[in-house]
Design a protein around this motif. Structure first.
Motif, PDB file in Angstrom:
ATOM      1  N   MET A   1     -67.591 -52.316 -35.591  1.00  0.00           N
ATOM      2  CA  MET A   1     -68.168 -53.064 -36.743  1.00  0.00           C
ATOM      3  C   MET A   1     -69.709 -52.526 -37.434  1.00  0.00           C
ATOM      4  O   MET A   1     -69.005 -52.746 -38.675  1.00  0.00           O
ATOM      5  CB  MET A   1     -68.194 -54.984 -36.131  1.00  0.00           C
ATOM      6  N   ILE A   2     -70.528 -52.012 -36.500  1.00  0.00           N
ATOM      7  CA  ILE A   2     -71.310 -51.847 -37.292  1.00  0.00           C
ATOM      8  C   ILE A   2     -70.924 -50.883 -38.501  1.00  0.00           C
ATOM      9  O   ILE A   2     -71.344 -50.941 -39.612  1.00  0.00           O
ATOM     10  CB  ILE A   2     -72.495 -51.388 -36.371  1.00  0.00           C
ATOM     11  N   PHE A   3     -70.493 -49.790 -37.985  1.00  0.00           N
ATOM     12  CA  PHE A   3     -69.912 -48.404 -38.646  1.00  0.00           C
ATOM     13  C   PHE A   3     -69.149 -49.448 -40.230  1.00  0.00           C
ATOM     14  O   PHE A   3     -69.034 -48.763 -40.866  1.00  0.00           O
ATOM     15  CB  PHE A   3     -69.271 -46.941 -37.779  1.00  0.00           C
TER      16      PHE A   3
ATOM     17  N   LEU B   1     -56.786 -55.719 -34.096  1.00  0.00           N
ATOM     18  CA  LEU B   1     -56.082 -56.906 -35.563  1.00  0.00           C
ATOM     19  C   LEU B   1     -57.338 -57.849 -35.263  1.00  0.00           C
ATOM     20  O   LEU B   1     -57.918 -58.469 -36.362  1.00  0.00           O
ATOM     21  CB  LEU B   1     -55.079 -57.510 -35.435  1.00  0.00           C
ATOM     22  N   LYS B   2     -58.133 -58.682 -33.736  1.00  0.00           N
ATOM     23  CA  LYS B   2     -58.710 -59.719 -33.740  1.00  0.00           C
ATOM     24  C   LYS B   2     -60.205 -59.069 -35.315  1.00  0.00           C
ATOM     25  O   LYS B   2     -60.416 -60.120 -35.144  1.00  0.00           O
ATOM     26  CB  LYS B   2     -59.752 -60.007 -33.064  1.00  0.00           C
ATOM     27  N   GLU B   3     -60.339 -58.022 -34.900  1.00  0.00           N
ATOM     28  CA  GLU B   3     -62.047 -57.335 -35.322  1.00  0.00           C
ATOM     29  C   GLU B   3     -61.070 -56.865 -37.206  1.00  0.00           C
ATOM     30  O   GLU B   3     -62.357 -57.580 -37.572  1.00  0.00           O
ATOM     31  CB  GLU B   3     -61.695 -55.954 -34.792  1.00  0.00           C
ATOM     32  N   LEU B   4     -60.343 -56.702 -37.622  1.00  0.00           N
ATOM     33  CA  LEU B   4     -59.657 -57.048 -39.181  1.00  0.00           C
ATOM     34  C   LEU B   4     -59.927 -58.299 -39.317  1.00  0.00           C
ATOM     35  O   LEU B   4     -60.393 -58.843 -40.332  1.00  0.00           O
ATOM     36  CB  LEU B   4     -58.184 -56.574 -38.796  1.00  0.00           C
ATOM     37  N   LYS B   5     -59.023 -59.755 -38.291  1.00  0.00           N
ATOM     38  CA  LYS B   5     -59.545 -60.962 -38.926  1.00  0.00           C
ATOM     39  C   LYS B   5     -60.976 -61.491 -39.295  1.00  0.00           C
ATOM     40  O   LYS B   5     -61.288 -61.260 -39.904  1.00  0.00           O
ATOM     41  CB  LYS B   5     -59.094 -61.907 -38.146  1.00  0.00           C
ATOM     42  N   GLU B   6     -61.880 -60.696 -38.255  1.00  0.00           N
ATOM     43  CA  GLU B   6     -63.448 -61.490 -38.130  1.00  0.00           C
ATOM     44  C   GLU B   6     -64.095 -60.075 -39.398  1.00  0.00           C
ATOM     45  O   GLU B   6     -64.815 -61.018 -40.033  1.00  0.00           O
ATOM     46  CB  GLU B   6     -63.565 -60.661 -37.115  1.00  0.00           C
ATOM     47  N   ILE B   7     -63.566 -59.086 -39.254  1.00  0.00           N
ATOM     48  CA  ILE B   7     -64.420 -58.595 -40.723  1.00  0.00           C
ATOM     49  C   ILE B   7     -64.068 -58.565 -42.383  1.00  0.00           C
ATOM     50  O   ILE B   7     -64.376 -58.955 -43.399  1.00  0.00           O
ATOM     51  CB  ILE B   7     -64.665 -56.740 -40.386  1.00  0.00           C
ATOM     52  N   SER B   8     -62.763 -59.043 -42.081  1.00  0.00           N
ATOM     53  CA  SER B   8     -62.070 -59.287 -43.211  1.00  0.00           C
ATOM     54  C   SER B   8     -63.053 -61.154 -43.860  1.00  0.00           C
ATOM     55  O   SER B   8     -63.258 -61.473 -45.063  1.00  0.00           O
ATOM     56  CB  SER B   8     -61.135 -59.941 -43.199  1.00  0.00           C
TER      57      SER B   8
ATOM     58  N   ASP C   1     -66.393 -63.795 -47.763  1.00  0.00           N
ATOM     59  CA  ASP C   1     -68.052 -64.476 -47.646  1.00  0.00           C
ATOM     60  C   ASP C   1     -69.039 -63.420 -48.629  1.00  0.00           C
ATOM     61  O   ASP C   1     -69.744 -64.258 -49.299  1.00  0.00           O
ATOM     62  CB  ASP C   1     -68.938 -64.955 -46.502  1.00  0.00           C
ATOM     63  N   VAL C   2     -68.990 -62.636 -48.242  1.00  0.00           N
ATOM     64  CA  VAL C   2     -70.147 -61.385 -48.926  1.00  0.00           C
ATOM     65  C   VAL C   2     -69.693 -61.333 -50.411  1.00  0.00           C
ATOM     66  O   VAL C   2     -70.493 -61.044 -51.382  1.00  0.00           O
ATOM     67  CB  VAL C   2     -69.913 -59.832 -48.384  1.00  0.00           C
ATOM     68  N   LEU C   3     -68.130 -60.756 -50.517  1.00  0.00           N
ATOM     69  CA  LEU C   3     -67.881 -61.106 -51.998  1.00  0.00           C
ATOM     70  C   LEU C   3     -68.201 -62.439 -52.562  1.00  0.00           C
ATOM     71  O   LEU C   3     -68.690 -62.011 -53.703  1.00  0.00           O
ATOM     72  CB  LEU C   3     -66.224 -60.808 -51.949  1.00  0.00           C
TER      73      LEU C   3
END
Length: 517
Positions: free
Chosen positions: A254-256, A207-214, A219-221
C-alpha cells in the motif's frame, strides 16, 4: 459452488503440509528441479521459500551430468534466477566443433524453449548465450509460424517469443501457466489445487486493498482539485502488486502504491506549458526542498493542496512503520526531493529549447522515471529480515539494477510514446528523437539501436542477482519493478496511460476467482 474463505484456508494449510513432504532430501536432483520450477511457475513459491532455498543450494552443489538440453537449461535458469553462479560453459556439450549448437536440437521445441528462456539470464561478456538465444528463437519462430506445435507448448512458445520467461510479470504469467499445467499429463494435482486456493485467498486481500486505495485516491483527488493529472490509481496499485503480492507485505504494497501515485502526479505537474509554467515548477521545487508546512506559501495557490498531500502522506508512512525503520522513510523522502529537482531540470531543458545529446537525454530521462525514489521506498513496510543494513547500503549506493530499471522504463516508454505518437510535446525530447537528431538516422535505425541498449541493461539487471545475492530479497523486489515495466510498456504499448489495454488482465488478477473444480 464458491467455497467459504475458512474452508479454503483450512484446505490450503493441509495441502501445504503435503507439498512440504515433497521436499524431502533425495539424490534425485532432477525431480527436485521440476518441483521447484512448478512451484515457482504456479506462484506459490512464497509459501516455501526456505524449502526452495535449501533445494537450490543442493542442486547448485551437486554435480549434474545430464546430456539432456532441456534439463541443463532448466537448472541454469532456476539457479541464476536465485543468484547462484552457473557458467554458460555447461552448454558447450551441445555444440559441434564449429561452436554452433548441433542440428539435432533444432527439432526439439521443448529444449529450444528451455534454452531460450535460460539464456535470457545472460550477463555482460556472454556472447555464447546471445548466440543461444538467436539459435533457439530462429527455430522456435519457424515452428510457430508453421503451426507444428501442439498446446500447451505452442501457447508457451508464442508467449515467450514475445516476452521471455525471466522478463514476465510473474502473476500474469502464472494465470497462463495454471491452465497449461492442468493440461499436462504428469501434473501434480496437489500443487495445482494449492495454487488455485492460494490465488483465490490472495485475490480477496488484493481486492479489499484496491477498494481501500481507491477511496484514498478519490479523497486525494477531491482535495487537490487538479484536473491535469491522470486518474491511474489501479495501475499504480498493479505496479506495487508486481513488486510484492504476499499477504504479509500488505503495508509495503500500500505504501509503494501511494508512492507511485504521488510520483505520477508530480510527473504530470512538471509538464511545462501543458499545465504548469516554468516559474510555477521552480516554486514547487523550492517548497519540496524545504519540506515544511510553512513552505506551502511558496507554492502556487492551485498546487498548495498537492504539496500538503505530499507532506501528509510521508508523515503517514513514518507513523505506519516501526520506529527502527524511520531512517528508511527519511531516505525515501530525500530521494523524492531529488526526483523533483530532476523534473525541474527536464522542464528547464524544454523551457530553453535545449537539444540534449542522446546520452544526456537518457541520463536525465532515467532520473525522471522516479526509480531511485521508488527503490528508496521499496523497503518501507517490509520486515526486519529484508531491511538489513546491508540491503540499505545497496539501495543507497547501487548503480546497477536501480539505474538499469530506470533506463529500461525510460527507453521502453519513449519507444512506445514515439510509435503511438503520444509523446507529450511539453516534455523534453524523447530518447528516439534525441538519437535521430544526433546521429541523423531514420526512426527504425534509432529504435533498433535503443533496443540494443535495452538488452545491455537487462544484462546488468541479471548481474545484480549474482553480485548482490546476500541482499537478494530486496534486489529481487527491485527487479520486480522492472518486470512491471513490461506489463505497461511491452509490445510498444502504454497501458499505464491507456488503462483499457489491461482491463481483461486486471479483471483476471483482482476480480475473477480461479475455478477450483
Amino acid at each position: 459452488m464458491q467455497q467459504s474463505t475458512e474452508w479454503m484456508r483450512d484446505r490450503a494449510d493441509k495441502l501445504k503440509e503435503d507439498v512440504c513432504t515433497l521436499f524431502t532430501p533425495t539424490k534425485d536432483i532432477l525431480r527436485r528441479m521440476y518441483l521447484v520450477d512448478e512451484i515457482v511457475h504456479l506462484g506459490i513459491d512464497h509459501l516455501f521459500e526456505k524449502e526452495i532455498e535449501t533445494a537450490l543450494k543442493d542442486i547448485h552443489e551437486t554435480e549434474f551430468a545430464s546430456s539432456n538440453l532441456h534439463e541443463v537449461a532448466l537448472r541454469f535458469r532456476l539457479l541464476r534466477e536465485r543468484g547462484f553462479w552457473v557458467s554458460p560453459d555447461i552448454f558447450n556439450k551441445f555444440k559441434g566443433d564449429d561452436g554452433n549448437f548441433l542440428n539435432e536440437f533444432a527439432e526439439d521445441p521443448r529444449s529450444l524453449l528451455s534454452l531460450y528462456n535460460a539464456a535470457h539470464l545472460f550477463i555482460h561478456g556472454e556472447p555464447e548465450l546471445e548466440d543461444a538465444i538467436s539459435f533457439a528463437r530462429n527455430h522456435l519462430e519457424s515452428m510457430s509460424s508453421h503451426s507444428v506445435l501442439k498446446a500447451p507448448l505452442a501457447d508457451q512458445v508464442k508467449r515467450h517469443l514475445r516476452l521471455p520467461l525471466p522478463r514476465t510479470h510473474k502473476r500474469v504469467e502464472m494465470l497462463h501457466y495454471m491452465f497449461e499445467y492442468d493440461q499436462e499429463n504428469e501434473h501434480n494435482p496437489v500443487l495445482l489445487e494449492l495454487a488455485k486456493l492460494d490465488f483465490n485467498l490472495l485475490q480477496q486481500v488484493h481486492l479489499k486493498e484496491l477498494k481501500e486505495i481507491s477511496r484514498w485516491w478519490k479523497d486525494v483527488l477531491a482535495y487537490m482539485g487538479l484536473d491535469h493529472i491522470r486518474d491511474r490509481v489501479i495501475e499504480c496499485y498493479t505496479w506495487s502488486y508486481a513488486v510484492y503480492h504476499e499477504k504479509d507485505l500488505a503495508l509495503a504494497r500500500m505504501i509503494f502504491a501511494k508512492l507511485v501515485a504521488l510520483t505520477s502526479v508530480l510527473d504530470d505537474t512538471y509538464d511545462v506549458h501543458a499545465y504548469t509554467s516554468i516559474e510555477e515548477c521552480r516554486m514547487l521545487n523550492v517548497a519540496i526542498q524545504g519540506w515544511d508546512d510553512s513552505a506551502a506559501l511558496l507554492v502556487p495557490e492551485y498546487l498548495r493542496k498537492f504539496y500538503e498531500i505530499i507532506l501528509r502522506t510521508f508523515r503517514e508512512f513514518e507513523d505506519q512503520i516501526p520506529r527502527n525503520q524511520r531512517y528508511l522513510a527519511a531516505f525515501s523522502k530525500a530521494e523524492f526531493q531529488k526526483l523533483t529537482s530532476n523534473y525541474l531540470e527536464a522542464a528547464e531543458w524544454y523551457h530553453r529549447n535545449h537539444k540534449p545529446s542522446f546520452n544526456d537525454q537518457v541520463a536525465l530521462g532515467t532520473a525522471t522515471t522516479g526509480t531511485r525514489s521508488l527503490a528508496a521506498g521499496l523497503m518501507l513496510g517490509m520486515g526486519d529480515a529484508a531491511t538489513t543494513k546491508q540491503a540499505f547500503q545497496w539501495a543507497v549506493t547501487s548503480t546497477d539494477a536501480i539505474i538499469s530499471c530506470g533506463k529500461i522504463g525510460r527507453l521502453m516508454n519513449d519507444i512506445s510514446g514515439f510509435k503511438l505518437g503520444s509523446q507529450n510535446k511539453a516534455d523534453m525530447a524523447c530518447a528516439v528523437e534525441a538519437y535521430i537528431e544526433e546521429h541523423k538516422v531514420t526512426a527504425d535505425v534509432a529504435i533498433a539501436r535503443i533496443n540494443e541498449v535495452l538488452e545491455e541493461e537487462w544484462k546488468t539487471t541479471n548481474q545484480a542477482r549474482v553480485d548482490h545475492r546476500a541482499v537478494l530479497p530486496v534486489v529481487q523486489r527491485m527487479i520486480n519493478i522492472t518486470l512491471g515495466i513490461q506489463l505497461f510498456y511491452g509490445n510498444d504499448s502504454d497501458a499505464f496511460t491507456f488503462g483499457k489495454q489491461l482491463q481483461e488482465v486486471l479483471e483476471d488478477l483482482y476480480v475473477k476467482p480461479m475455478p477450483l473444480l
